[in-house]
Design an enzyme around this catalytic site. Structure first.
Site, PDB file in Angstrom:
ATOM      1  N   HIS A 158       0.983  -1.271  -0.002  1.00 44.70           N
ATOM      2  CA  HIS A 158      -0.036  -0.127  -0.013  1.00 44.70           C
ATOM      3  C   HIS A 158       0.854   1.406   0.038  1.00 44.70           C
ATOM      4  CE1 HIS A 158      -3.617  -2.360   0.418  1.00 44.70           C
ATOM      5  NE2 HIS A 158      -3.493  -2.827   1.696  1.00 44.70           N
ATOM      6  N   ASP A 193      -2.790 -10.524  -2.482  1.00 43.25           N
ATOM      7  CA  ASP A 193      -3.241 -10.006  -1.265  1.00 43.25           C
ATOM      8  C   ASP A 193      -4.733  -9.868  -1.371  1.00 43.25           C
ATOM      9  OD1 ASP A 193      -3.934  -7.896   0.910  1.00 43.25           O
ATOM     10  OD2 ASP A 193      -1.900  -8.620   1.681  1.00 43.25           O
ATOM     11  N   HIS A 195      -6.270  -7.529  -0.303  1.00 44.15           N
ATOM     12  CA  HIS A 195      -6.537  -5.854  -0.744  1.00 44.15           C
ATOM     13  C   HIS A 195      -5.687  -5.338  -1.915  1.00 44.15           C
ATOM     14  CE1 HIS A 195      -6.796  -6.126   3.936  1.00 44.15           C
ATOM     15  NE2 HIS A 195      -7.738  -5.419   3.851  1.00 44.15           N
ATOM     16  N   ASP A 282      -4.223 -13.028   3.504  1.00 45.37           N
ATOM     17  CA  ASP A 282      -5.474 -12.628   4.095  1.00 45.37           C
ATOM     18  C   ASP A 282      -6.602 -12.965   3.136  1.00 45.37           C
ATOM     19  OD1 ASP A 282      -4.460 -10.883   2.315  1.00 45.37           O
ATOM     20  OD2 ASP A 282      -4.401  -9.110   3.656  1.00 45.37           O
TER      21      ASP A 282
END
Length: 341
Positions: A158, A193, A195, A282
């Site tokens: 990120h 991931d 995200h 995740d």
């Protein structure tokens, strides 16, 4: 497959996490690494200490102003005399006709995209250690290893060129990629991931030498909310070198593997010399963030599918939070890769 790891990540131990207006302890805890280490032990992976590369690999990805801010931040914050135990911005200028600030509170807002990346006394040291872990794993490929795993904490995908966010400070996957670019004309990043890898996308969005592919939960309902949509394809020289594959919340193994087939085709067409996997665990059905629902056997199948791409591969650890299955999922994805290789 050898695994790169250092205990120096423990210097970063954030506490603050704002979830829908409620302050909780962050899920990005040092215990994550302990559970991942258990997964490496179960898979009988040899642990390697990272090389201290210095600022070189970080400067290929991040701006000097940003690195200077991270290096100086805690000392300047502490000197205020009335500041809290962690650095959390109370303003974000979003840079509309703005001037780069000199005050530490202004710099903190300038260089953070959200409140999910509190800076403490050991954050800079931990982030630098994670970037060295990533660069070392990339160097191992350049020196002849077929694959390597980098246990990076804090995670990185990120983080933009000059922005921290989403638990991330230095973009470890991007650092590994830029390091590999010293040898390979083209490198692909596959982010698995839950995200979207928005920072990685931002870093390479206008470049044609790096393909960025991200499979993630639907950003209309999941962080980062404003990036990660299918129409984001790159810009300028990088137009067509970014592929986002958002999935419906709760997608299970078969749906995920179908998306991975699409990603694999794009990677084959790009014909890179090496592959970086931004390895988020995740997407698990047991992860506390509950975006997707991949099983442990699903992770094994993901590892096997990555192996069949036939490229020298660096796995860079991204997300995967505190669940009893975290270590087993890491064992599964690396084991699936090795078995299919």
């Amino acid at each position: 497959m050898k695994a790169v790891y250092t205990e120096r990540h423990r210097s970063h131990d954030p506490q603050f996490f704002l979830v829908r207006g409620v302050v909780k302890r962050t899920t990005e805890q040092p215990e994550r690494a302990d559970r991942l280490l258990a997964g490496l032990k179960a898979g009988k992976h040899q642990l390697i200490e990272p090389v201290a590369f210095g600022q070189g690999p970080r400067l290929r990805v991040h701006s000097p102003e940003y690195l200077n801010f991270l290096a100086e931040a805690w000392e300047a914050w502490s000197a205020l005399g009335d500041a809290g135990p962690e650095m959390i911005a109370n303003m974000h200028p979003v840079r509309n006709a703005a001037t780069y600030p000199t005050h530490i509170v202004g710099r903190l807002g300038w260089h953070t995209v959200d409140t999910a990346c509190p800076i403490g006394p050991g954050t800079w040291a931990g982030a630098c250690a994670a970037s060295d872990v990533a660069a070392t794993a990339a160097q191992m490929l350049m020196d002849g290893e077929d694959a390597a795993y980098a246990l990076c904490r804090p995670p990185g995908h990120h983080a933009y060129r000059d922005l921290a966010g989403g638990f991330c400070f230095l973009n470890n996957s991007a650092i590994a990629t830029a390091h590999l670019r010293q040898k390979h004309e083209r490198v692909a990043i596959l982010d698995v991931d839950v995200h979207h890898g928005n920072g990685t996308q931002g870093i390479f969005y206008e470049r044609s030498d790096v393909l960025t592919v991200s499979i993630h939960a639907d950003p209309t309902a999941f962080y980062p909310f404003v990036w990660g949509f299918a129409h984001e394809r790159g810009a300028g020289a990088g137009l067509g070198a970014n592929l986002n594959i958002p999935l419906a919340i709760g997608t299970r193994d078969d749906g995920y593997l179908q998306a991975l087939d699409v990603a694999a085709k794009a990677i084959r067409n790009f014909a890179p010399g090496a592959l970086v996997i931004a390895l988020g665990l995740d997407a698990s059905e047991h992860d506390p963030l509950a975006g997707l629902a991949v099983t442990t056997e699903g992770f094994r199948r993901i590892g096997a599918a990555i192996a069949r791409m036939g490229l020298p591969t660096v796995f860079v650890q991204e997300g995967g939070y505190l669940s009893d299955i975290l270590g087993a999922n890491l064992t599964a994805v690396l084991g699936g890769f090795e078995a299919a290789r």
